[in-house]
Every structure is written in structure tokens, then in C-alpha cells.
Design an enzyme around this catalytic site. Structure first.
Site, PDB file in Angstrom:
ATOM      1  N   ASP A   1       4.134   7.715  -4.574  1.00 39.70           N
ATOM      2  CA  ASP A   1       2.704   8.074  -4.173  1.00 39.70           C
ATOM      3  C   ASP A   1       2.732   8.720  -3.066  1.00 39.70           C
ATOM      4  OD1 ASP A   1       3.122   5.244  -4.013  1.00 39.70           O
ATOM      5  OD2 ASP A   1       1.341   5.580  -2.653  1.00 39.70           O
TER       6      ASP A   1
ATOM      7  N   ARG B   1      -9.158   5.426   0.377  1.00 41.96           N
ATOM      8  CA  ARG B   1      -9.470   5.632   1.862  1.00 41.96           C
ATOM      9  C   ARG B   1      -9.523   7.022   2.339  1.00 41.96           C
ATOM     10  NH1 ARG B   1      -4.288   3.397   5.493  1.00 41.96           N
ATOM     11  NH2 ARG B   1      -3.160   4.147   3.742  1.00 41.96           N
TER      12      ARG B   1
END
Ligand code: AMP
Ligand code: MG
Length: 481
Positions: free
Chosen positions: A242, A84
Site C-alpha cells: 500500500d 487520515r
């Protein structure tokens, strides 16, 4: 706005070329003029809206979504990536090069089941928190703009959509290394490591073991970062690999929060059911994340795998020792004593225990403790219901202070520049978001002003320094994606 893109020199699998998806009716909520000026971004208002809503791609920009994997709550997910977000490009000034990234800008090939969008709430949260961290002197991505999209996103209920433009010295993560290492694409791991060295640690090129030095450098930056988090009571909330940067900056402000009352076991995130990312666990989780990075680099550290393991283990062991000491140093500095001295360290530990037993507010307690050296501070004593042990401790602390300082007024002045008055507390952020959902952004704009000067107590900002009452307390925070 002069954008370049160094990532597109990397092989195809490192990213997807993808434009942001346009939105229906964008409106600008806030634009960070100071940050724009420091990056020499000089845009007209219409351009700001066009570019930072993703409705138009600026000249020279080659938007990409970066590919990565990562360990989420200890489990390896082999495919994540910017689902996104898109990177518009990099912008340089005299202090370096910075990624300019839109978050909430539509789907990419990494979106999996997601809509590629963000609700406005998390955009506002990230804007305020990342800017607050910056002004507290903590390495972080920054917020350049927040835009309302004029569209709705489906979450538990429909919410207004938003896009955040964030700026970071890069978006390389431990998870970026893990993507290639888990596929045994060692050539790509090496390329990535060389790219990271070039970008963040160019001095390593002079050393004779680049990849060991890379691990050491990331460990050092992360050690500094996590100790600073601990010193201000910041809980990241999702320290997945991450979300763990190679640059040593804080990124991905999801369910993060600042402590109200002190508790090492404090967890806010609704998805952290086992307390993996609790406040006091952050240093050991950072070490866990570094071990994941070490696993990716190990083959390049030494041809002899025993030797490589030994070298990497030493880096991790040193990380734990150094981080512990850094935290002690910072925490002792907060109470005006020298952290290298063992009896001072025990003084600090006892104080933290008293704070824990009294559920003392982290920010208010440290801010008001120095006042006790000059007067009887109500604000300080209100943080303790059991004062007996506290008074004994205060006597010893004052003796230590007097032994180390001969100018108490100067010391108190200095401590006021170390212990913030204002941190963005959850209940206040929630209030800002609630108002924004009623189309009133005045509270957000005010809060953004408050956090610009976290150390200067200002009469008119009185309410921002208060701890939440029991019914105002936010118990759970959400990723909000
Ligand atoms: P985060 O927990 O925010 O670090 O995100 C973890 C992963 O989920 C990343 O790969 C994100 O890009 C992806 N993700 C989160 N929210 C969305 C969304 N609304 N649409 C697509 N991907 C998303
Ligand atoms: Mg993330």
C-alpha cells in the site's frame, strides 16, 4: 489554484467523497514557494492557511479519500484506504498532472480505529525527507506546506498536531489493485489499470498487450527508484504494497531513514522486527511487491494462464537482473569507475566489504573518497580503523581510475555532483522536531535550506555533514501515526 479530479470518474467504491475536518487554531509552519510556483499556484497567505489546514475547501475542489488494500509485512489486509488523508484534487502544469493531498486532515470512512490526524513530528519528517529526496534527484512525492493545527493528538503521549500537504503524480498503489483483485472485481481491476495507463504510461496504448506493458513499466520505474535509494543509503522502512506506487515515486515517509554507517542489514523501523525491510532487502522486496501487482493483472495478460504466468515471470526475473545491474552501475559511478566491467564490480564489492568491516559512514565515505586522488584526506581515512586492507584496495582503485580517466580534477568535480555532502540524518531530524515541539521552527527552516543543495559543501552548514556521535545515534524510528 485550478483543481480537477479525474478519480471521481471511477466507480463509487474507488473513493469516498469527504471534506477535511476543520482544526482549531492553525498556523503555517512552512510553504514551499518554489514548488507552488512550478505548479502555478498563486495564493494569498490567508488562503494558504485556510486551504492547507483543511479549514476551507478551495473552489473547484472535490475532496476524496482513496480506497485501497495492501500487504503489510507480508500479510494481506483487505481494507485500508486513506484513513487520515484527503485528496483536494489534481493540478496540471506542463510536465503533467499532480495530486494535491492533505495528510492528517481528519477521519474518513477508512480510518478504522484511527483519529485521522497526524502528530507534528511525522509531518516535519516527511517535509524534510521528501524534499531532500527531490533535491537528490530521486522520484518522490513533494511537500507543499506544513501546518500546525493548534490541537493535540493522543499518541504514546499527547503531541501537537500537524497537516502536511503533499504533491505526487498520483496516489495509485499496488494496494489499490489488490483491493479489487482480492474481491475478484475484475472489471474494476481493468478500469483501474486503464486509468493508470492513461495517467502514467499513455504510450502503452499503442502496444498490443496493455496489461503486460503496464507491469513492465511499473517494474522499470520501481527498478530505477530502488536503485537510487540504494545509491544514497535510503531505507524506506515500510515497503508494504500500500506504500508502493504505480508511478514509481517514493511515498509515505514513515519510519524511513538514511544510513549512517554502512550495513546491508540495517533496520530503523520499530515495527520491522524481522528486518523484512532492511536496507539490503529493498530490491527483493520491490520484486515481491511487483509479484503482487502481477497477480492482480495476470488474468488480463493472456487468456492462456500458463502463457500469462510465463510472461509475468519473465518481467519479474528481468526486474531482478536489471535492478542488480542498475545498482552496480550507480554504485560504480559513485566511485568513478565503469559498472559494466566485471573487475570494477569486484572492486566495488570489496570496497563495500571494507566499509562494512569498518562501520564507515555511507555518505561521508563516498563523498570524501575522490579527495584521496588529490590529497591525503583525513575526513576519508577517519572512516576506517583498519587501514591495511584499505590501502591495498586504494592502490587498485587508483589504477582503475587512471586507466579510465585522463583528467582527474574533472573527475573529482563530477563525483562531487554525484555523492551528496548532506542527507537528512535521523539525529538531525530528531533535533529539528524537538525544537519544533518547543515552538522553535528556525532549525527546521535551516535544514530545509541545507537539503536544497545537497552537493554543495558550505562552511556554515558544517554540522549537517557530520555523522552522529554514539549518543546522538537514533536506533529506532517510528511511524508516528
Ligand atoms: P501507513 O502505515 O502510514 O502507510 O498507513 C497504513 C494505513 O493506516 C493507511 O490506511 C492509513 O490511512 C491508516 N492510518 C494511519 N494512521 C492513521 C490515523 N491516525 N488515523 C486513521 N488512519 C490511519
Ligand atoms: Mg501508507
Amino acid at each position: 489554484m485550478k483543481l480537477s479530479n479525474s478519480y471521481i470518474g471511477l466507480p463509487e467504491e474507488f473513493y469516498q467523497l469527504v471534506d477535511p475536518s476543520p482544526v482549531k487554531d492553525p498556523s503555517l509552519i512552512i510553504y514551499n514557494q518554489d514548488l507552488a510556483a512550478s505548479l502555478k499556484i498563486n495564493l494569498e497567505k490567508e488562503e494558504v492557511l485556510k486551504y492547507f489546514s483543511g479549514n476551507e475547501v478551495p473552489n473547484g475542489s472535490v475532496p476524496i479519500a482513496l480506497n485501497y488494500a495492501g500487504h503489510q509485512f507480508g500479510n494481506f489486509v483487505h481494507q485500508l484506504g486513506d484513513g487520515r488523508a484527503v485528496l483536494l484534487g489534481e493540478i496540471s502544469n506542463k510536465s503533467g498532472s499532480y495530486d494535491v493531498q492533505l495528510k492528517g486532515s481528519g477521519q474518513t470512512m477508512f480510518s478504522r480505529q484511527g483519529d485521522g490526524r497526524s502528530a507534528l513530528g511525522p509531518v516535519i519528517r516527511e517535509y524534510i525527507l521528501s524534499e531532500a529526496m527531490h533535491h537528490l534527484g530521486i522520484p518522490t512525492s513533494r511537500a507543499l506546506a506544513a501546518v500546525a493545527t493548534g490541537e493535540h493528538v493522543a499518541r504514546e503521549v499527547f503531541e501537537p498536531g500537524g497537516i502536511l500537504t503533499r504533491v505526487a503524480s498520483s496516489h495509485l498503489r499496488v494496494g489499490t489493485f489488490e483491493y479489487f483483485a482480492s474481491r475478484q472485481q475484475w472489471q474494476d481491476v481493468k478500469l483501474l489499470a486503464d486509468f493508470a495507463i492513461q495517467k502514467h504510461y499513455p504510450e502503452i496504448r499503442e502496444s498490443n498487450n496493455h496489461y503486460l506493458e503496464l507491469l513492465k513499466s511499473v517494474a522499470k520505474k520501481q527498478s530505477i527508484l530502488v536503485s537510487k535509494w540504494m545509491s544514497v543509503g535510503f531505507i524506506h522502512g515500510v515497503m508494504n504494497t500500500d506504500n508502493f506506487t504505480i508511478s514509481g515515486e517514493t511515498i509515505d515517509y514513515g519510519p524511513c531513514a538514511f544510513l549512517d554507517e554502512y550495513h546491508p542489514g540495517k533496520v530503523f523501523s520499530s515495527i520491522d522486527q524481522n528486518g523484512r525491510y532492511a536496507f539490503g532487502n529493498q530490491p527483493s522486496i520491490a520484486s515481491w511487491n511487483l509479484a503482487s501487482l502481477a497477480g492482480c493483472l495476470i488474468a488480463f495478460i493472456d487468456k492462456d494462464s500458463d502463457k500469462a504466468n510465463e510472461l509475468a515471470t519473465e518481467v519479474l526475473d528481468n526486474f531482478s537482473v536489471d535492478t542488480n545491474q542498475r545498482i552496480l552501475d550507480l554504485m560504480c559511478t559513485k566511485i568513478g569507475i565503469d559498472g559494466s566491467n566485471k573487475s570494477n564490480q569486484s572492486l566495488l564489492r570489496r570496497f563495500l566489504k571494507i566499509m562494512l568491516d569498518n562501520e564507515s559512514d555511507y555518505t561521508i565515505t563516498f563523498r570524501t573518497l575522490p579527495k584521496v586522488l588529490l590529497e591525503d584526506s583525513n575526513e576519508f581515512f577517519e572512516q576506517f580503523h583498519n587501514k591495511k586492507e584499505l590501502h591495498l584496495w586504494l592502490e587498485e582503485w587508483k589504477a582503475a581510475i587512471n586507466a579510465e580517466n585522463n583528467d582527474i580534477n574533472t573527475l573529482v568535480g563530477n563525483l562531487d555532483q554525484i555523492n551528496p555532502v548532506y542527507v537528512p540524518r535521523n539525529h538531525q531530524i530528531q533535533d529539528v522536531i524537538d525544537q519544533a515541539y518547543n515552538n522553535d521552527f528556525s532549525k527546521m527552516l535551516e535544514m530545509v535550506e541545507v537539503i536544497k543543495n545537497p552537493f554543495n559543501d558550505k562552511e556554515e552548514y558544517f554540522s549537517y555533514k557530520e555523522a552522529p556521535s554514539d549518543d546522538q545515534k537514533v536506533q529506532r524510528t517510528f511511524c508516528g501515526t
